[in-house]
Design a protein around this motif. Structure first.
Motif, PDB file in Angstrom:
ATOM      1  N   LEU A 121       0.835  -1.207   0.000  1.00  0.00           N
ATOM      2  CA  LEU A 121       0.000   0.000   0.000  1.00  0.00           C
ATOM      3  C   LEU A 121       0.868   1.254   0.000  1.00  0.00           C
ATOM      4  CD1 LEU A 121      -2.770  -1.132   2.510  1.00  0.00           C
ATOM      5  CD2 LEU A 121      -3.126  -0.587   0.092  1.00  0.00           C
ATOM      6  N   GLN A 122       1.988   1.195   0.700  1.00  0.00           N
ATOM      7  CA  GLN A 122       2.912   2.322   0.705  1.00  0.00           C
ATOM      8  C   GLN A 122       3.503   2.544  -0.687  1.00  0.00           C
ATOM      9  OE1 GLN A 122       3.525   4.585   2.972  1.00  0.00           O
ATOM     10  NE2 GLN A 122       5.127   5.625   1.785  1.00  0.00           N
ATOM     11  N   GLN A 123       3.761   1.451  -1.388  1.00  0.00           N
ATOM     12  CA  GLN A 123       4.293   1.554  -2.741  1.00  0.00           C
ATOM     13  C   GLN A 123       3.297   2.241  -3.681  1.00  0.00           C
ATOM     14  OE1 GLN A 123       6.140  -2.135  -3.818  1.00  0.00           O
ATOM     15  NE2 GLN A 123       6.662  -1.449  -5.882  1.00  0.00           N
ATOM     16  N   ILE A 124       2.010   1.913  -3.519  1.00  0.00           N
ATOM     17  CA  ILE A 124       0.975   2.569  -4.331  1.00  0.00           C
ATOM     18  C   ILE A 124       0.860   4.038  -3.932  1.00  0.00           C
ATOM     19  CG2 ILE A 124      -1.420   2.503  -5.081  1.00  0.00           C
ATOM     20  CD1 ILE A 124       0.417   0.031  -5.792  1.00  0.00           C
ATOM     21  N   LYS A 125       0.965   4.300  -2.633  1.00  0.00           N
ATOM     22  CA  LYS A 125       0.914   5.689  -2.159  1.00  0.00           C
ATOM     23  C   LYS A 125       2.040   6.511  -2.765  1.00  0.00           C
ATOM     24  CE  LYS A 125       0.888   8.456   2.097  1.00  0.00           C
ATOM     25  NZ  LYS A 125       0.943   8.397   3.594  1.00  0.00           N
ATOM     26  N   GLU A 126       3.228   5.923  -2.853  1.00  0.00           N
ATOM     27  CA  GLU A 126       4.362   6.630  -3.434  1.00  0.00           C
ATOM     28  C   GLU A 126       4.141   6.901  -4.922  1.00  0.00           C
ATOM     29  OE1 GLU A 126       7.713   4.214  -2.466  1.00  0.00           O
ATOM     30  OE2 GLU A 126       7.575   4.652  -0.315  1.00  0.00           O
ATOM     31  N   ALA A 127       3.559   5.942  -5.632  1.00  0.00           N
ATOM     32  CA  ALA A 127       3.259   6.147  -7.054  1.00  0.00           C
ATOM     33  C   ALA A 127       2.234   7.264  -7.213  1.00  0.00           C
ATOM     34  CB  ALA A 127       2.732   4.845  -7.661  1.00  0.00           C
TER      35      ALA A 127
END
Length: 203
Positions: free
Chosen positions: A75-81
């Motif tokens: 979820l953090q990876q999607i947030k960063e994107a």
């Protein structure tokens, strides 16, 4: 270092962008191949890559702790994107989340935990994540964001009941949800789903 693949147009204000999220055992490159079928020619495209091709190790309906810390990291990876597009000048209302299977679940989960006016959410065979849906995880108002939740009525990975529960929760948070289900048992993306998204979300 998280891997991101960027394709299409340059992110900028007034332009549309899509975050495309692959399924288990797949890749950023594979989900980007959907651009040949979806109306994404004018979009900036960004596709995160899961470590080892898997966003979380077990079923999306497994006991919550069994998918940690992978789920939180994903979820953090999607947030960063998402954040990278905002920093590039793209408005949240011009950002679309498009995913298949694990990627569809992650798309719905991220969008619902951060509900706001988005361009659209496309969940090809997916539902909200958790052994049970924890309504405390979700907040905000989609403000009429169009959402597709689609899949087989007898999919071995994503139960129809969870798709229906997800539709109910997103609708409660202001999304305009289309639930599209099919009698076959295929774990795939059908032409009918592509056509609906092109007409009602990307058109």
């Amino acid at each position: 270092m998280n891997k991101l693949i960027n394709e299409g147009q340059k992110p900028q204000k007034g332009k549309k962008a899509a975050i495309m999220i692959h399924g288990r055992g797949a890749s950023a490159e594979s989900i980007l191949s959907l651009k040949s079928y979806l109306k994404l020619d004018d979009f900036a495209l960004i596709a995160p890559q899961a470590a080892g091709g898997t966003w979380y190790p077990y079923s999306f309906m497994a006991p919550d702790q069994s998918n940690q810390p992978a789920l939180t990291n994903s979820l953090q990876q999607i947030k960063e994107a998402f954040g990278s597009l905002i920093e590039g000048g793209v408005l949240a209302s011009d950002i679309y989340l498009i995913g298949f299977s694990q990627g569809a679940c992650l798309s719905l989960e991220f969008a619902s935990r951060n509900a706001q006016k988005l361009g659209g959410v496309v969940a090809f065979t997916g539902g909200l994540i958790g052994e049970k849906i924890n309504r405390d995880n979700y907040q905000g108002d989609f403000e009429g964001t169009p959402v597709l939740i689609s899949g087989s009525q007898q999919d071995m990975h994503v139960p129809l009941e969870r798709m229906q529960e997800s539709e109910t929760l997103l609708t409660k948070h202001g999304a305009k949800v289309k639930l599209m289900t099919f009698a076959d048992s295929a774990h795939t993306i059908r032409q009918e789903e592509i056509d609906w998204v092109n007409q009602h979300i990307l058109g």
